[in-house]
Scaffold this active site. Sequence first.
Site, PDB file in Angstrom:
ATOM      1  CE  LYS A 186      -3.501   5.093  -1.858  1.00 19.00           C
ATOM      2  NZ  LYS A 186      -4.491   5.669  -2.819  1.00 19.00           N
ATOM      3  CE1 TYR A 228      -3.959   2.156   0.471  1.00 18.46           C
ATOM      4  CE2 TYR A 228      -2.621   3.275   2.120  1.00 18.46           C
ATOM      5  CZ  TYR A 228      -3.746   3.235   1.310  1.00 18.46           C
ATOM      6  OH  TYR A 228      -4.638   4.283   1.335  1.00 18.46           O
TER       7      TYR A 228
END
Lengths: 251, 268
Positions: free
Chosen positions: A156, A152
Amino acid sequence: MGRLDGHVAMISGGAGALGAAIVRAMAGEGARVVVADILEREGAALAAELGEQGVFVHLDVQSTEQWQAAVDAAEQRFGALTILVNNAAVLRKGSVAQTTTADWDFVMSVNLTGSFKGMRAAAPAMERAGGGSIINISSTAGMKGFADSAAYVASKWGVRGLTKHGAMDLAPKNIRVNSIHPGHLVNQMMSLDASLADVPMSFAHVPMQRPGRPDEITGLVVYLASDLSTYCTGAEFLADGGEMAGLAAAV
Amino acid sequence: MNATAVHQPSSAGTGRLAGKVALISGGAVGMGAAHARAFIREGACVVIGDILEAEGRSLARELGDKLKFVPLDVRDDAAWERAVALAEQEFGALHVLVNNAGVLTLGSVTDVDDQLWDTTFAINVSGVLKGMRSAAPAMERAGGGSMVNISSHNGMQGFEGVIAYGTSKWVVRGLTKCAALDFAPSNIRVNSVHPGSVMTRMAGSDPIDHRHKPFNRAAKPEEVSELVLLLASDESSFTTGSEFVIDGGEIVGFSKHWRKINNNYQAN
């Protein structure tokens, strides 16, 4: 008079918690809105709520072909595309050592490659419209590290970099590209990964001591979509309760 | 005109990596080979992994018993396992990983097709993940270690025409921070290095205009090696999750020289 009168916006993951809030905020400012999501029932209901201002398209952001079809649908239905919000995202927990290749590939494919494919599909339509604004939803996870969240966080950070490199490519076409970095949001974990719904979260480290609400993000999205931000490109916009500024005194 | 004297590596080291074993991906040529030479100078044993077998074996012949070559495509988990196993078999442990292998791909948002995007990320990003995943257990067995991930100045800001490469280098920067947090309990440090233009074959032989850069030149690979060496050694034992830019001042701003010759800039 709305701040987005005359604009046509597409929001990926538009049926989710944050996505739906963005859709409603943009419609409220006069934009015509394409709700793009894999969630057919929720997406269609939201588009119906907007009446003539809204349309739903099925979009798995991993699919190059579905992105093209969604952009085509926006131009056919509303005559143009001037705003894209790359909001669709997934979360899989796991450390660098323990993240499986399948989890890694899935998160990167949706969060990062999906955003790239959206920009690539939307840019020619925006060029035909004379310009546009692309808003990529990154995270505070694109500004620092978190343990046990390798895929994740990596995705990002990628979205943050994609924004800057994309802004350089698209500035000559009068297309602006900016990133928004929300901190922890209410129900965010649940909407990104259902298996985390019951995991208690602490906000003791956040100076404001609470998660954000979706409507505390939508103001930034509307601003960056609108002609109020025509000199902003390649930039980062935080809404994180002070998390990036430092640790709360309570910690 | 150079603003500073350019680093000249000495042939005699002072043992700053004595007793260390390092694995360097993309180690056969360019920056990776320069890192290998610097590490060996400072007393390390080095395994270089590369898809360039002829170049890798040639470097191994030149540098002798303290350097072993292993074929390594960083996309291949099994090849990584073999590389780590070779380090432990030949030299008894693994303490340092330099994720140096990478591919420069060109193209703007609207130019890059799915295949080019996927290939760039498979090498520059998944290759780094797989390297760290494979090396971590060996470093734990050794009591700790240091991982150095080679990102780029492309991982610090945006450039035109490198959407896949540039974005991949931002991912390496972020992944480095996660790895620093995840591996800290195992006493493994993880940092990223961000070179600007370096005189290697990746950069190509075309003359590049450096006039906008404060130092008005590209780096020599050996200059980057000294930074990588610092991060590999115990001299940086409290440093983890951090970013080390080595770009002759490029991302700080435009050179004074550039301001003089760029009329548009002056007019503003």
